[in-house]
Design a protein around this motif. Structure first.
Motif, PDB file in Angstrom:
ATOM      1  N   ASN A  86      18.491  12.060  10.962  1.00  0.00           N
ATOM      2  CA  ASN A  86      17.838  13.010  10.057  1.00  0.00           C
ATOM      3  C   ASN A  86      18.828  13.658   9.102  1.00  0.00           C
ATOM      4  N   LEU A  90      18.412  10.246   6.564  1.00  0.00           N
ATOM      5  CA  LEU A  90      17.220  10.803   5.928  1.00  0.00           C
ATOM      6  C   LEU A  90      17.565  11.536   4.639  1.00  0.00           C
ATOM      7  N   LEU A  93      18.226   8.806   2.056  1.00  0.00           N
ATOM      8  CA  LEU A  93      16.957   8.178   1.674  1.00  0.00           C
ATOM      9  C   LEU A  93      16.104   9.115   0.826  1.00  0.00           C
ATOM     10  N   SER A  94      16.048  10.387   1.222  1.00  0.00           N
ATOM     11  CA  SER A  94      15.264  11.355   0.451  1.00  0.00           C
ATOM     12  C   SER A  94      15.808  11.496  -0.964  1.00  0.00           C
ATOM     13  N   ILE A 325       8.028  11.730   3.160  1.00  0.00           N
ATOM     14  CA  ILE A 325       9.245  10.958   3.461  1.00  0.00           C
ATOM     15  C   ILE A 325       9.754  11.311   4.850  1.00  0.00           C
ATOM     16  N   ARG A 326       9.770  12.599   5.159  1.00  0.00           N
ATOM     17  CA  ARG A 326      10.258  13.044   6.467  1.00  0.00           C
ATOM     18  C   ARG A 326       9.340  12.553   7.586  1.00  0.00           C
ATOM     19  N   TRP A 329       9.806   8.694   8.036  1.00  0.00           N
ATOM     20  CA  TRP A 329      11.086   8.414   8.700  1.00  0.00           C
ATOM     21  C   TRP A 329      10.987   8.727  10.192  1.00  0.00           C
ATOM     22  N   SER A 330      10.432   9.890  10.525  1.00  0.00           N
ATOM     23  CA  SER A 330      10.322  10.296  11.929  1.00  0.00           C
ATOM     24  C   SER A 330       9.446   9.325  12.709  1.00  0.00           C
ATOM     25  N   TYR A 333      11.281   5.877  13.041  1.00  0.00           N
ATOM     26  CA  TYR A 333      12.427   5.996  13.951  1.00  0.00           C
ATOM     27  C   TYR A 333      11.964   6.118  15.401  1.00  0.00           C
TER      28      TYR A 333
END
Length: 705
Positions: A86, A90, A93-94, A325-326, A329-330, A333
């Motif tokens: 994160n 992350l 990526l963000s 996005i978050r 990703w979460s 993952y």
């Protein structure tokens, strides 16, 4: 004079906002602090110019140091994978995906500026979501992840932001140089933070070793540590001060709740001082943010390209983008990382809800505000920085949207609430105290003499209850009290609260003599194992050398205290580093040694316990029963740990032990009152004893907060 007036005004706004927050408990205090700043700017026409360099030094350094200091280290290690993911992947990526999206959303925005905006929005701030967590039951694992992530992503986000600004100002960007620089300033910053906090820890421990136990002095030393580390990192070594203070906070000695080298008073004063500092600094950050927002809006009103309403819609869309996005990703993952059985489940309602909560919990705050305020006014050639006002407004609005989103949506997702734990709560015990009175001298006792009597009576009280309670819990607390009782006659300056007997804490000649007896028993066990070919020759040599070193340092060698302190401090550090490196590089080679080491420790503990049991049943003038009992508890704990029966770190054991410690303190307080009423101690002595008891109780309560 203007600076003093500004400080008084900001603090006044902070106080007013926090008073109001007690009447509107469902609203995070940070939102009310922003509102106070907005009102002050609109109606009082207040404008405060912020110098970014001193702002980072004065605000971000201590806040991040405190975050690292208080973060549960075991949870940080357990969640190292998702936290690093994160905080670094992350964020990158963000920045990349979000930058492309923002460029598509606002075509007039230069590419470098689009990436700059998303980079400054990447770092999360857990302060507001923590206040929500007190009312909405956010899972502990998610809270640990958010807190751990925020420790690291501030550095990665600010570094990405730095290169975005540099590319905008100069018109030049090198991915190779940026990548090398990123790792250099991060790794060297982390090493520098670890080295500097190691030096500061050594200084603090040495002061305690020399009897310098002034609680105010130690609190001041603790407060100035992050400022010095940040300044040295940024201005002297040109590395990341943010990374340096975070690492320093993680390795700071006071991060451990078992600070047995420090008195309860030092621990309490230091903790409460940090509470005050962080309370004020964090509040000031949000008040300043509120003051800046109206001026950004004013400039947008006069902007022909975009109006305030349009900018607000853009900010809302960008916040939704960051949440998505978050969340994605979460979810991805967690889908591929939680498949220890080899099966991948693509859909899970529980996982969906947790990841959605994780996405919304990514609240933006202080670091985002500091970063956006640091955007320069002009670029190379003297032209204005492109869309600086728009960036300031969007960043401010995203902070507000993230706070509002977390406030409104997280309680709906959790669907329940948890009681708020208030600081400073004290334990009230109405049980009758021991009515059995021992013969106490009729003369007025000193604080030291009275404390001895109180500890003896408390031990007697606990032993009387031992059969009706958890024997292991009672034995643990009684052993601690016995060791404190033992220390009274040996220490000259301060009563250090020791949690257990240790080879590193030898208080007198009798301790050393008993260690010698136990070491001889351990050596006998090692010889027997080797003769029966149950351990290797290498393991045998290592174990014998280890015992020989202990005997030399503890039993025979008593050098100058200062030399001995620094020798032990350096040696412990060397051994810890060597153990970490050796374990990482030669893990296969030490497997057999580790297995032999466990056999040796178990056999040595059993042999020592047999000898201690024999000593406890015979008469001996040179040793007392209390000291033997303490050593027995030490070896029993070792056996439980090695045989997988150790409960000393389980939540239930810790909870039971804490409750018993508080109960014991209530007994001590009652005994003080009895002695005062009987004229055995003066009011001054009674107040001193009560103060020490209160300090100990507050230290326990700090662990509950």
């Amino acid at each position: 004079m203007e600076i003093i007036e500004s400080i008084i005004l900001i603090l006044s706004l902070l106080i007013i906002a926090n008073i109001i927050s007690h009447y509107f408990v469902s609203i995070p205090p940070s939102l009310l602090q922003i509102a106070a700043g907005i009102i002050a700017a609109l109606f009082m026409h207040i404008k405060i110019y912020v110098d970014t360099e001193w702002f980072l030094l004065a605000f971000i350094a201590p806040i991040l140091f405190n975050d690292g200091n208080n973060f549960p280290k075991r949870e940080l290690w357990k969640l190292k994978g998702p936290i690093l993911g994160n905080a670094i992947i992350l964020v990158i990526l963000s920045t990349v995906i979000g930058g492309v999206f923002v460029k598509w959303l606002i075509p007039s925005l230069p590419w470098a500026v689009a990436f700059t905006l998303v980079a400054v929005l990447s770092p999360t701030d857990p302060i507001a979501v923590e206040s929500i967590a007190k009312k909405a039951h956010i899972p502990d694992k998610l809270m640990h992840l958010i807190n751990g992530e925020s420790l690291i992503n501030d550095a990665s986000g600010l570094i990405c932001f730095k290169y975005g600004v540099a590319a905008t100002v100069t018109g030049v960007f090198s991915l190779k140089n940026a990548t090398i620089d990123f790792f250099y300033i991060s790794i060297i910053g982390a090493i520098l933070g670890a080295v500097l906090i190691w030096i500061f820890n050594g200084i603090r421990l040495y002061l305690i070793n020399q009897g310098v136990d002034d609680s105010i002095l130690h609190a001041i030393i603790q407060i100035i540590i992050p400022f010095i580390i940040y300044y040295l990192a940024e201005d002297i070594f040109s590395v990341s001060g943010v990374v340096a203070v975070v690492v320093a906070g993680i390795f700071n000695i006071s991060s451990s709740k078992n600070m047995s080298n420090f008195t309860p008073e030092i621990r309490l004063v230091t903790s409460r001082t940090w509470d005050l500092v962080v309370y004020v600094l964090n509040g000031i950050v949000f008040v300043l943010l509120g003051i800046e927002i109206p001026f950004a809006m004013e400039k947008l009103v006069h902007n022909d390209n975009i109006n305030t309403f349009g900018a607000t819609i853009l900010a809302f869309i960008i916040w939704i983008m960051l949440v998505v996005i978050r969340f994605l990703w979460s979810y991805i993952y967690s889908t591929f990382s939680n498949n220890s059985d080899g099966k991948i489940t693509l859909w899970s309602k529980t996982r969906f809800d947790d990841c959605l909560m994780s996405g919304i919990s990514g609240v933006r705050g202080a670091v985002t505000m500091v970063g956006v305020l640091s955007i320069p006014l002009t670029i190379k050639g003297g032209a204005p920085f492109p869309s600086r006002t728009l960036l300031l407004f969007i960043a401010s609005a995203v902070i507000i949207f993230s706070l509002l989103g977390a406030t409104l949506i997280i309680p709906l997702l959790t669907k329940n609430s948890a009681p708020v734990a208030y600081r400073g709560s004290t334990f009230v015990d109405n049980e009758d105290t021991d009515s059995d009175e021992e013969d106490i001298p009729t003369v007025e006792l000193t604080a030291k003499e009275a404390n001895r009597v109180i500890l003896e009576k408390t031990i007697k009280k606990l032993r009387a209850e031992m059969d009706d309670g958890d024997t292991a819990v009672y034995s643990s607390v009684i052993a601690e009290y016995l060791y404190d009782l033992r220390n009274i006659g040996i220490q000259s300056n301060t009563l250090v609260k020791s949690h257990q007997i240790s080879k590193r804490r030898v208080r007198g000649k009798k301790d050393a003599e008993l260690w010698d007896v136990c070491f001889n028993c351990e050596l006998e066990a090692i010889e027997e194992l080797y003769n029966n070919q149950k351990i290797s020759e290498e393991s045998y040599d290592l174990a014998v050398k280890k015992i020989a070193r202990y005997k030399r340092e503890i039993v025979h060698h008593r050098s100058n205290p200062t030399v001995e302190f620094f020798y032990n401090y350096f040696r412990r550090t060397y051994l810890q580093l060597r153990h970490f490196i050796y374990r990482s590089v030669k893990s296969d080679d030490i497997k057999q040694i580790n297995q032999d080491s466990i056999k040796i420790s178990i056999a040595g503990a059993k042999n020592a316990l047999e000898k201690l049991q024999e000593l406890s049943q015979t008469e001996h003038d040179d040793l007392d029963d209390n000291l033997i009992y303490i050593f027995q508890r030490h070896y029993e704990d070792r056996l439980e740990l090695l045989q997988g029966k150790y409960r000393g770190r389980s939540p239930q054991f810790n909870s039971d032990r804490m409750n018993l410690e508080i109960k014991a303190l209530s007994y001590r307080r009652a005994f003080v009152q009895d002695m005062l009423e009987q004229g055995k101690v003066s009011k001054v002595t009674a107040n001193e004893l009560r103060q020490n008891i209160n300090y100990s109780e507050e230290v326990i309560n700090i662990g509950v907060d």
